[in-house]
Design a protein around this motif. Sequence first.
Motif, PDB file in Angstrom:
ATOM      1  N   GLU A   1      -5.422  38.617   7.211  1.00 52.83           N
ATOM      2  CA  GLU A   1      -4.288  37.722   7.412  1.00 52.83           C
ATOM      3  C   GLU A   1      -4.560  36.774   8.569  1.00 52.83           C
ATOM      4  O   GLU A   1      -4.300  35.567   8.484  1.00 52.83           O
ATOM      5  N   VAL A   2      -5.076  37.335   9.657  1.00 52.40           N
ATOM      6  CA  VAL A   2      -5.407  36.509  10.820  1.00 52.40           C
ATOM      7  C   VAL A   2      -6.530  35.537  10.470  1.00 52.40           C
ATOM      8  O   VAL A   2      -6.472  34.344  10.802  1.00 52.40           O
ATOM      9  N   LEU A   3      -7.541  36.036   9.782  1.00 57.12           N
ATOM     10  CA  LEU A   3      -8.691  35.203   9.436  1.00 57.12           C
ATOM     11  C   LEU A   3      -8.298  34.034   8.544  1.00 57.12           C
ATOM     12  O   LEU A   3      -8.788  32.918   8.713  1.00 57.12           O
ATOM     13  N   LEU A   4      -7.401  34.271   7.604  1.00 57.34           N
ATOM     14  CA  LEU A   4      -6.968  33.195   6.713  1.00 57.34           C
ATOM     15  C   LEU A   4      -6.304  32.070   7.488  1.00 57.34           C
ATOM     16  O   LEU A   4      -6.514  30.884   7.197  1.00 57.34           O
ATOM     17  N   GLN A   5      -5.476  32.419   8.468  1.00 58.55           N
ATOM     18  CA  GLN A   5      -4.823  31.380   9.257  1.00 58.55           C
ATOM     19  C   GLN A   5      -5.823  30.640  10.128  1.00 58.55           C
ATOM     20  O   GLN A   5      -5.769  29.413  10.248  1.00 58.55           O
TER      21      GLN A   5
ATOM     22  N   VAL B   1     -16.576  27.879  15.346  1.00 57.72           N
ATOM     23  CA  VAL B   1     -15.275  27.959  16.011  1.00 57.72           C
ATOM     24  C   VAL B   1     -14.427  29.060  15.385  1.00 57.72           C
ATOM     25  O   VAL B   1     -13.726  29.803  16.090  1.00 57.72           O
ATOM     26  N   GLU B   2     -14.481  29.190  14.076  1.00 55.26           N
ATOM     27  CA  GLU B   2     -13.740  30.247  13.382  1.00 55.26           C
ATOM     28  C   GLU B   2     -14.164  31.630  13.883  1.00 55.26           C
ATOM     29  O   GLU B   2     -13.318  32.505  14.122  1.00 55.26           O
ATOM     30  N   ARG B   3     -15.452  31.819  14.057  1.00 51.09           N
ATOM     31  CA  ARG B   3     -15.968  33.112  14.513  1.00 51.09           C
ATOM     32  C   ARG B   3     -15.494  33.401  15.943  1.00 51.09           C
ATOM     33  O   ARG B   3     -15.134  34.538  16.271  1.00 51.09           O
ATOM     34  N   ILE B   4     -15.497  32.386  16.798  1.00 49.16           N
ATOM     35  CA  ILE B   4     -15.037  32.548  18.174  1.00 49.16           C
ATOM     36  C   ILE B   4     -13.586  33.013  18.195  1.00 49.16           C
ATOM     37  O   ILE B   4     -13.218  33.961  18.899  1.00 49.16           O
ATOM     38  N   LEU B   5     -12.744  32.352  17.406  1.00 50.60           N
ATOM     39  CA  LEU B   5     -11.318  32.685  17.393  1.00 50.60           C
ATOM     40  C   LEU B   5     -11.065  34.055  16.777  1.00 50.60           C
ATOM     41  O   LEU B   5     -10.170  34.784  17.215  1.00 50.60           O
ATOM     42  N   PHE B   6     -11.839  34.426  15.772  1.00 50.01           N
ATOM     43  CA  PHE B   6     -11.663  35.725  15.135  1.00 50.01           C
ATOM     44  C   PHE B   6     -12.012  36.856  16.114  1.00 50.01           C
ATOM     45  O   PHE B   6     -11.288  37.847  16.218  1.00 50.01           O
ATOM     46  N   ILE B   7     -13.113  36.693  16.835  1.00 48.93           N
ATOM     47  CA  ILE B   7     -13.505  37.726  17.802  1.00 48.93           C
ATOM     48  C   ILE B   7     -12.484  37.798  18.936  1.00 48.93           C
ATOM     49  O   ILE B   7     -12.125  38.893  19.396  1.00 48.93           O
ATOM     50  N   TYR B   8     -11.991  36.635  19.366  1.00 52.79           N
ATOM     51  CA  TYR B   8     -10.959  36.646  20.408  1.00 52.79           C
ATOM     52  C   TYR B   8      -9.719  37.404  19.922  1.00 52.79           C
ATOM     53  O   TYR B   8      -9.143  38.209  20.670  1.00 52.79           O
TER      54      TYR B   8
ATOM     55  N   GLN C   1     -23.286  41.543  21.114  1.00 49.73           N
ATOM     56  CA  GLN C   1     -22.762  42.877  20.816  1.00 49.73           C
ATOM     57  C   GLN C   1     -21.414  42.779  20.113  1.00 49.73           C
ATOM     58  O   GLN C   1     -21.125  43.541  19.186  1.00 49.73           O
ATOM     59  N   PHE C   2     -20.571  41.837  20.543  1.00 47.85           N
ATOM     60  CA  PHE C   2     -19.286  41.624  19.870  1.00 47.85           C
ATOM     61  C   PHE C   2     -19.501  41.268  18.403  1.00 47.85           C
ATOM     62  O   PHE C   2     -18.791  41.752  17.517  1.00 47.85           O
ATOM     63  N   LEU C   3     -20.474  40.394  18.148  1.00 46.85           N
ATOM     64  CA  LEU C   3     -20.769  39.991  16.768  1.00 46.85           C
ATOM     65  C   LEU C   3     -21.147  41.208  15.923  1.00 46.85           C
ATOM     66  O   LEU C   3     -20.685  41.351  14.781  1.00 46.85           O
ATOM     67  N   LYS C   4     -21.978  42.061  16.490  1.00 46.62           N
ATOM     68  CA  LYS C   4     -22.428  43.240  15.744  1.00 46.62           C
ATOM     69  C   LYS C   4     -21.268  44.198  15.472  1.00 46.62           C
ATOM     70  O   LYS C   4     -21.136  44.727  14.360  1.00 46.62           O
ATOM     71  N   GLU C   5     -20.417  44.400  16.471  1.00 50.07           N
ATOM     72  CA  GLU C   5     -19.355  45.397  16.347  1.00 50.07           C
ATOM     73  C   GLU C   5     -18.168  44.908  15.522  1.00 50.07           C
ATOM     74  O   GLU C   5     -17.522  45.712  14.850  1.00 50.07           O
ATOM     75  N   MET C   6     -17.885  43.624  15.547  1.00 53.44           N
ATOM     76  CA  MET C   6     -16.652  43.128  14.952  1.00 53.44           C
ATOM     77  C   MET C   6     -16.837  42.333  13.678  1.00 53.44           C
ATOM     78  O   MET C   6     -15.873  42.087  12.958  1.00 53.44           O
ATOM     79  N   ILE C   7     -18.054  41.931  13.387  1.00 52.27           N
ATOM     80  CA  ILE C   7     -18.298  41.187  12.145  1.00 52.27           C
ATOM     81  C   ILE C   7     -19.366  41.864  11.302  1.00 52.27           C
ATOM     82  O   ILE C   7     -19.140  42.141  10.111  1.00 52.27           O
ATOM     83  N   ILE C   8     -20.514  42.162  11.903  1.00 49.44           N
ATOM     84  CA  ILE C   8     -21.624  42.684  11.106  1.00 49.44           C
ATOM     85  C   ILE C   8     -21.370  44.119  10.655  1.00 49.44           C
ATOM     86  O   ILE C   8     -21.451  44.422   9.454  1.00 49.44           O
ATOM     87  N   GLN C   9     -21.031  45.013  11.581  1.00 46.81           N
ATOM     88  CA  GLN C   9     -20.815  46.408  11.193  1.00 46.81           C
ATOM     89  C   GLN C   9     -19.634  46.583  10.236  1.00 46.81           C
ATOM     90  O   GLN C   9     -19.762  47.291   9.231  1.00 46.81           O
TER      91      GLN C   9
END
Length: 385
Positions: free
Chosen positions: A104-108, A196-203, A58-66
């Motif tokens: 900005e967060v994602l780039l780092q 790992v990038e996806r885990i940190l981005f959702i966190y 659900q996090f993936l859908k709400e924070m990346i896919i949508q």
Amino acid sequence: MCCSLSCLVDSPLQLDSAEEKEQDGMERSIQTLSVSSPSPYLPHHKFLFSSLRDLYSQFLKEMIIQPGIAKANLGVSREDVTLEDHPLNPNPDSRWNTYFKDNEVLLQIDKDVRRLYPDMAFFQRPTDYPCLLILDPQNEFETLRRRVEQTTLKSQTVARNRSGVTNVSSPLKSTPSSLSEYEVLPNGCEAHWEVVERILFIYAKLNPGIAYVQGMNEIVGPLYYTFATDPNSEWKEHAEADTFFCFTNLMAEIRDNFIKSLDDSQCGITYKMEKVYSTLKEKDVELYLKLQEQNIKPQFFAFRWLTLLLSQEFLLPDVIRIWDSLFADDKRFDFLLLVCCAMLTLIRDQLLEGDFTLNMRLLQDYPISDVHLILKKAKELQDSK
């Protein structure tokens, strides 16, 4: 799963309000899980892991896919970007404003995870279990990979370090994290570092009070590696979701180390570094006085040891062995202080004979690689109380 992970949630998750604990993200209770002997609890654990894996989807859908779908749609209709919302909208609630801040967060994060354990090929290799929600060819949306590639922040790289300093580096300077230096995987595949990038981005999205700080990648790396290399295919298949919740729970215990405003509080990193020296004074006063005489402050070496849980001092398999002992101890972070003291006492002869320069070199590039010896010494110090 080969190590004891004190990261199993045994209560429902609740998102904090904006006023509570800087939006820490979730209320948790921590329970040590030793998978080498889980039979009495396995049914409960299986049910719990299944529930958490569904929640992560659900996090993936709400924070990346949508958001990716929304970004893809913005611009198709000119009205969407000129009337209610547009890239120059100063409103902090603007979807575009949120999108740019997330970038900005994602780039780092992207910069840091690409150089995760560079001496190992593992994180550059494709995972056997890519996230089908993300890589489904029927889904047309902007993935994190595309966001990095197509980011509008190409003129400069914005880096936020732990101290809150913004570093701006020229894109003309080649860096180890340059996109061109890594093999581009074909469609339908993704490297372990992308997971790992996806885990940190959702966190970061779930915990805006702390978001992402450099060094978190060094914490999540060993956790993910443990799940993703497990002989049991079930752990491998769900390594991303399981790692996310283990990392979230671990960060619940060590997050104060990453918050500069708490440094001088009793829960801050400065207090913990001073505890290393006070413990050393109790165990080996001669060595303590020598380091004091040379004005070697714990900040010079213990900051990294404590903040990153020794993850940069040893090879990854040895880090996992240390964490196995660390997480299995009820007072795990008191034991970490003893491990640090053990590391000091094991090289006491060199430190007592060395000058400032030599001793700094020893402490910043620790010479002993036998972690079993270090853990044995730490247990001796623990038992000598």
